[in-house]
Motif scaffolding. Structure first.
Motif, PDB file in Angstrom:
ATOM      1  N   MET A   1       0.808  -1.192   0.000  1.00  0.00           N
ATOM      2  CA  MET A   1       0.000   0.000   0.000  1.00  0.00           C
ATOM      3  C   MET A   1       0.857   1.264   0.000  1.00  0.00           C
ATOM      4  SD  MET A   1      -3.337   0.274   0.415  1.00  0.00           S
ATOM      5  CE  MET A   1      -4.637   1.161   0.979  1.00  0.00           C
ATOM      6  N   SER A   2       2.010   1.206   0.640  1.00  0.00           N
ATOM      7  CA  SER A   2       2.863   2.380   0.687  1.00  0.00           C
ATOM      8  C   SER A   2       3.420   2.731  -0.694  1.00  0.00           C
ATOM      9  CB  SER A   2       3.986   2.177   1.690  1.00  0.00           C
ATOM     10  OG  SER A   2       4.841   1.143   1.258  1.00  0.00           O
ATOM     11  N   VAL A   3       3.627   1.749  -1.565  1.00  0.00           N
ATOM     12  CA  VAL A   3       4.091   2.018  -2.924  1.00  0.00           C
ATOM     13  C   VAL A   3       2.997   2.751  -3.696  1.00  0.00           C
ATOM     14  CG1 VAL A   3       4.789   0.925  -5.099  1.00  0.00           C
ATOM     15  CG2 VAL A   3       5.652   0.033  -2.941  1.00  0.00           C
ATOM     16  N   LEU A   4       1.775   2.323  -3.538  1.00  0.00           N
ATOM     17  CA  LEU A   4       0.649   2.971  -4.210  1.00  0.00           C
ATOM     18  C   LEU A   4       0.466   4.408  -3.708  1.00  0.00           C
ATOM     19  CD1 LEU A   4      -1.595   2.609  -6.248  1.00  0.00           C
ATOM     20  CD2 LEU A   4      -3.043   1.763  -4.404  1.00  0.00           C
ATOM     21  N   ALA A   5       0.619   4.628  -2.430  1.00  0.00           N
ATOM     22  CA  ALA A   5       0.511   5.978  -1.868  1.00  0.00           C
ATOM     23  C   ALA A   5       1.645   6.859  -2.377  1.00  0.00           C
ATOM     24  CB  ALA A   5       0.534   5.900  -0.338  1.00  0.00           C
TER      25      ALA A   5
ATOM     26  N   LEU B   1       3.329   6.478  -5.213  1.00  0.00           N
ATOM     27  CA  LEU B   1       3.083   6.722  -6.637  1.00  0.00           C
ATOM     28  C   LEU B   1       1.996   7.784  -6.818  1.00  0.00           C
ATOM     29  CD1 LEU B   1       3.804   5.928  -9.495  1.00  0.00           C
ATOM     30  CD2 LEU B   1       2.095   4.120  -9.372  1.00  0.00           C
ATOM     31  N   THR B   2       0.984   7.762  -5.985  1.00  0.00           N
ATOM     32  CA  THR B   2      -0.086   8.765  -6.051  1.00  0.00           C
ATOM     33  C   THR B   2       0.461  10.151  -5.720  1.00  0.00           C
ATOM     34  OG1 THR B   2      -1.701   7.095  -5.410  1.00  0.00           O
ATOM     35  CG2 THR B   2      -2.361   9.387  -5.146  1.00  0.00           C
ATOM     36  N   ILE B   3       1.291  10.239  -4.724  1.00  0.00           N
ATOM     37  CA  ILE B   3       1.882  11.522  -4.342  1.00  0.00           C
ATOM     38  C   ILE B   3       2.768  12.048  -5.474  1.00  0.00           C
ATOM     39  CG2 ILE B   3       3.518  12.622  -2.757  1.00  0.00           C
ATOM     40  CD1 ILE B   3       2.358  10.802  -0.561  1.00  0.00           C
ATOM     41  N   VAL B   4       3.596  11.193  -6.061  1.00  0.00           N
ATOM     42  CA  VAL B   4       4.482  11.600  -7.155  1.00  0.00           C
ATOM     43  C   VAL B   4       3.655  12.085  -8.339  1.00  0.00           C
ATOM     44  CG1 VAL B   4       6.125  10.742  -8.881  1.00  0.00           C
ATOM     45  CG2 VAL B   4       6.433  10.169  -6.462  1.00  0.00           C
ATOM     46  N   LEU B   5       2.609  11.346  -8.698  1.00  0.00           N
ATOM     47  CA  LEU B   5       1.751  11.749  -9.817  1.00  0.00           C
ATOM     48  C   LEU B   5       1.004  13.053  -9.522  1.00  0.00           C
ATOM     49  CD1 LEU B   5       0.342   8.334 -11.086  1.00  0.00           C
ATOM     50  CD2 LEU B   5       1.982   9.824 -12.205  1.00  0.00           C
ATOM     51  N   THR B   6       0.598  13.252  -8.302  1.00  0.00           N
ATOM     52  CA  THR B   6      -0.089  14.486  -7.919  1.00  0.00           C
ATOM     53  C   THR B   6       0.859  15.676  -8.026  1.00  0.00           C
ATOM     54  OG1 THR B   6      -1.525  13.259  -6.420  1.00  0.00           O
ATOM     55  CG2 THR B   6      -1.370  15.634  -6.062  1.00  0.00           C
ATOM     56  N   VAL B   7       2.071  15.521  -7.548  1.00  0.00           N
ATOM     57  CA  VAL B   7       3.063  16.587  -7.625  1.00  0.00           C
ATOM     58  C   VAL B   7       3.402  16.884  -9.092  1.00  0.00           C
ATOM     59  CG1 VAL B   7       5.463  17.208  -7.089  1.00  0.00           C
ATOM     60  CG2 VAL B   7       4.004  16.196  -5.321  1.00  0.00           C
TER      61      VAL B   7
END
Length: 190
Positions: A1-5, A7-13
């Motif tokens: 789950m931490s990898v998905l979180a 990746l979401t943060i990187v994509l959001t930034v």
């Protein structure tokens, strides 16, 4: 789950950065559009309507001399440069304009400016396109006698004159010239 979180943060930034760059580009494009609109619509570099045709004398391509007094009025005047892309774009429109307005060749003056970079083939092509509809003067840049008399600062420049040899209208594009019937018979502004 931490990898998905992560990746979401990187994509959001990345998306936020992309959005900021896009907004910056749109803002800059709007500023450039406004500047281009001002430049294209600017008549600051044109002689104002009602001005007497400036005194000039130029050697035509057929060897005769044309002056402000020998030009028949009302007239259409085109100041073009061979190396000017906008001049080449406006050239067919100008030819069609003077033909459509019914100007005889004696009432159309076309000044074709050259410089040291001018391709002789492009020069000949422009002269050939104008020859059927205009009295032609070929000279060097804005310092040629006719272009200098008109105070030409930018190419292309187009003028229409009234029957009394005053300027009726000027434009940097053929599309900026009005229907000529009003100017071919209108008296001068008082």
């Amino acid at each position: 789950m931490s990898v998905l979180a992560a990746l979401t943060i990187v994509l959001t930034v990345a998306s936020a950065a992309h959005l900021l760059v896009t907004f910056g580009l749109v803002r800059r494009l709007r500023a450039h559009t406004d500047l281009l609109r001002q430049l294209a619509g600017s008549n600051d570099r044109l002689l104002p309507p009602g001005t007497a045709l400036p005194a000039f004398a130029g050697r035509t391509t057929d060897g005769s001399t044309v002056t402000e007094a020998s030009l028949q009025h009302p007239a259409a005047v085109a100041l073009l440069a061979v190396n000017c892309p906008h001049c080449r774009t406006n050239l067919p429109d100008f030819v069609a304009y003077v033909q459509g307005a019914g100007y005889p060749r004696e009432q159309v003056l076309a000044v074709v400016a050259t410089d040291e970079r001018t391709d002789p083939a492009a020069h000949k092509e422009m002269l050939d396109a104008l020859a059927p509809v205009a009295t032609l003067v070929s000279e060097s840049g804005t310092q040629g006698t006719v272009a200098a008399a008109f105070g030409t600062q930018a190419f292309p420049t187009f003028y229409l004159t009234r029957p009394d040899a005053t300027l009726a209208v000027g434009s940097h594009a053929v599309r900026g010239l009005p229907d000529t019937t009003a100017y071919r018979s209108a008296p001068a502004d008082r």
